[in-house]
Design a protein around this motif. Structure first.
Motif, PDB file in Angstrom:
ATOM      1  N   ARG A 289     -13.519  -4.146  -0.720  1.00  0.00           N
ATOM      2  CA  ARG A 289     -13.111  -4.535   0.898  1.00  0.00           C
ATOM      3  C   ARG A 289     -11.450  -4.233   0.995  1.00  0.00           C
ATOM      4  O   ARG A 289     -10.651  -4.753   0.313  1.00  0.00           O
ATOM      5  N   PHE A 290     -11.242  -3.279   1.809  1.00  0.00           N
ATOM      6  CA  PHE A 290      -9.813  -2.904   2.297  1.00  0.00           C
ATOM      7  C   PHE A 290      -9.691  -2.777   3.815  1.00  0.00           C
ATOM      8  O   PHE A 290     -10.504  -2.575   4.454  1.00  0.00           O
ATOM      9  N   HIS A 291      -8.498  -3.157   4.074  1.00  0.00           N
ATOM     10  CA  HIS A 291      -8.006  -3.226   5.544  1.00  0.00           C
ATOM     11  C   HIS A 291      -6.955  -2.234   5.788  1.00  0.00           C
ATOM     12  O   HIS A 291      -5.884  -2.468   5.388  1.00  0.00           O
ATOM     13  N   ILE A 292      -7.338  -1.314   6.407  1.00  0.00           N
ATOM     14  CA  ILE A 292      -6.024  -0.106   6.808  1.00  0.00           C
ATOM     15  C   ILE A 292      -5.405  -0.648   8.165  1.00  0.00           C
ATOM     16  O   ILE A 292      -6.142  -0.560   9.175  1.00  0.00           O
ATOM     17  N   TRP A 293      -4.129  -0.615   8.273  1.00  0.00           N
ATOM     18  CA  TRP A 293      -3.435  -1.073   9.024  1.00  0.00           C
ATOM     19  C   TRP A 293      -2.898   0.027  10.134  1.00  0.00           C
ATOM     20  O   TRP A 293      -2.846   1.079   9.509  1.00  0.00           O
TER      21      TRP A 293
ATOM     22  N   ASP B  55      -0.127   1.100  10.858  1.00  0.00           N
ATOM     23  CA  ASP B  55       0.964   1.891  10.212  1.00  0.00           C
ATOM     24  C   ASP B  55       0.715   2.495   8.776  1.00  0.00           C
ATOM     25  O   ASP B  55       1.782   2.942   8.046  1.00  0.00           O
ATOM     26  N   GLY B  56      -0.553   2.498   8.419  1.00  0.00           N
ATOM     27  CA  GLY B  56      -1.005   3.127   7.228  1.00  0.00           C
ATOM     28  C   GLY B  56      -0.893   2.123   5.970  1.00  0.00           C
ATOM     29  O   GLY B  56      -1.146   2.528   4.913  1.00  0.00           O
ATOM     30  N   HIS B  57      -0.270   1.019   6.142  1.00  0.00           N
ATOM     31  CA  HIS B  57      -0.130   0.018   4.849  1.00  0.00           C
ATOM     32  C   HIS B  57      -2.022  -0.428   4.729  1.00  0.00           C
ATOM     33  O   HIS B  57      -2.337  -0.613   5.753  1.00  0.00           O
ATOM     34  N   VAL B  58      -2.076  -0.737   3.486  1.00  0.00           N
ATOM     35  CA  VAL B  58      -3.123  -1.125   3.170  1.00  0.00           C
ATOM     36  C   VAL B  58      -3.076  -2.567   2.601  1.00  0.00           C
ATOM     37  O   VAL B  58      -2.478  -2.804   1.622  1.00  0.00           O
ATOM     38  N   THR B  59      -4.189  -3.519   3.049  1.00  0.00           N
ATOM     39  CA  THR B  59      -4.362  -4.713   2.097  1.00  0.00           C
ATOM     40  C   THR B  59      -5.699  -5.075   1.867  1.00  0.00           C
ATOM     41  O   THR B  59      -6.507  -4.078   2.369  1.00  0.00           O
ATOM     42  N   GLY B  60      -5.920  -5.751   0.835  1.00  0.00           N
ATOM     43  CA  GLY B  60      -7.413  -6.252   0.620  1.00  0.00           C
ATOM     44  C   GLY B  60      -7.750  -7.137   1.634  1.00  0.00           C
ATOM     45  O   GLY B  60      -8.883  -7.141   2.173  1.00  0.00           O
ATOM     46  N   CYS B  61      -6.981  -8.604   1.666  1.00  0.00           N
ATOM     47  CA  CYS B  61      -6.974  -9.487   2.550  1.00  0.00           C
ATOM     48  C   CYS B  61      -6.968  -9.185   4.053  1.00  0.00           C
ATOM     49  O   CYS B  61      -5.841  -8.515   4.424  1.00  0.00           O
TER      50      CYS B  61
END
Ligand code: SF4
Length: 290
Positions: free
Chosen positions: A229-233, A235-241
């Motif tokens: 599971r990934f979250h694309i913000w 500004d293009g940064h990516v987090t899992g949570c």
């Protein structure tokens, strides 16, 4: 394991909801509309990640014409590609049914949006929405993302008019101390829901992070953030949570965003999650995880 992606197109939603994790998060320059559309098309066709589900945050369109056009274009792109491909489930999240108005005004009919979405998650509902919910449910499923605050009467009433409902815990953010008052209210609500009839209870899904925290305490296995599971913000940064407000490295190109996904896949943010400890009243657990 199929992967789930969540795309947050902008920091500039027209609403100012208390505790919005997007507005509270780290913000850099947003990716352009063209790159966002390319990212959406990429996720549907790439073989690099086993994409099973994409959720687009369809926020209230702000007055800023450039941002408005970008958000409308993102939804349009996702609906178009969903129409001509199979294998990816497409979900949208909206604040209330009113959120859809500007998208409808821009030429995307409600029936078109609904019939090419597999799930529409809505945060605020009232009895006035019942006729429209009926119409939408002819085309797709509706989830009510409900965060408990005062009493559960209205929630219970609206359950009849949706397919499912996530009963959500208010979260302060990854690695942050949780709001213990909110945890109490959440638990009280859970006890009340426990006394409802089976058909009502069957529609209520307990907050995924709470379920994962309970599972972790029993089995030692954490949540699927960074794994599938990934979250694309914006500004293009990516987090899992989804609740990681500190963020990673921004990216302005599709290649950069894809690289950020690969980097996020090597992390495991759950190690910093405070929910298992705080929810179970054993905050000392955090030290073990940290
Ligand atoms: S790390 Fe996982 S369980 Fe913890 S807040 Fe983030 S998504 Fe939820």
């Amino acid at each position: 394991v199929s992967h789930t992606f969540f795309i947050q197109p902008t920091y500039q939603c027209a609403l100012n909801c208390k505790g919005c994790y997007v507005k509270e998060s780290l913000q850099n320059t947003e990716v352009s509309s063209e790159i966002l559309d390319s990212l959406i098309r990429y996720l549907w066709v790439t073989e690099k990640f086993n994409v099973g589900q994409v959720t687009l945050a369809v926020d209230d369109v702000p007055d800023d014409a450039v941002v408005a056009a970008k958000m409308i274009s993102a939804l349009k792109t996702a609906l178009q590609i969903q129409q001509v491909t199979s294998g990816v489930e497409f979900h949208i999240t909206i604040n209330s049914l009113r959120t859809l108005q500007k998208y409808i005004d821009s030429g995307l009919p409600l029936e078109y949006i609904a019939s090419h979405s597999d799930l529409i998650s809505i945060s605020y509902l009232s009895p006035a929405d019942i006729p429209l919910l009926k119409l939408i449910r002819n085309y797709t499923k509706v989830n009510y993302n409900y965060m408990h605050s005062k009493n559960l009467h209205l929630f219970r009433e609206m359950l009849d008019h949706v397919d499912m409902s996530y009963y959500l815990l208010y979260k302060t953010g990854l690695a942050k101390q949780n709001d213990f008052g909110a945890i109490d209210v959440f638990k009280q609500g859970l006890r009340e829901i426990g006394s409802w009839n089976p058909s009502e209870k069957a529609k209520v899904k307990v907050d995924g992070c709470v379920q994962d925290a309970r599972k972790f305490l029993k089995t030692g296995f954490g949540c699927s953030s960074n794994v599938s599971r990934f979250h694309i913000w914006p500004d293009g940064h990516v987090t899992g949570c989804a609740y990681n407000k500190d963020g990673g490295i921004p990216a302005s190109t599709l290649t950069g965003i894809v690289q950020n996904i690969s980097v996020a896949a090597r992390e495991y943010e759950f190690k910093r999650c405070t929910i298992p400890g705080d929810y179970s009243g054993r905050s000392s657990l955090r030290i073990i995880q940290g």
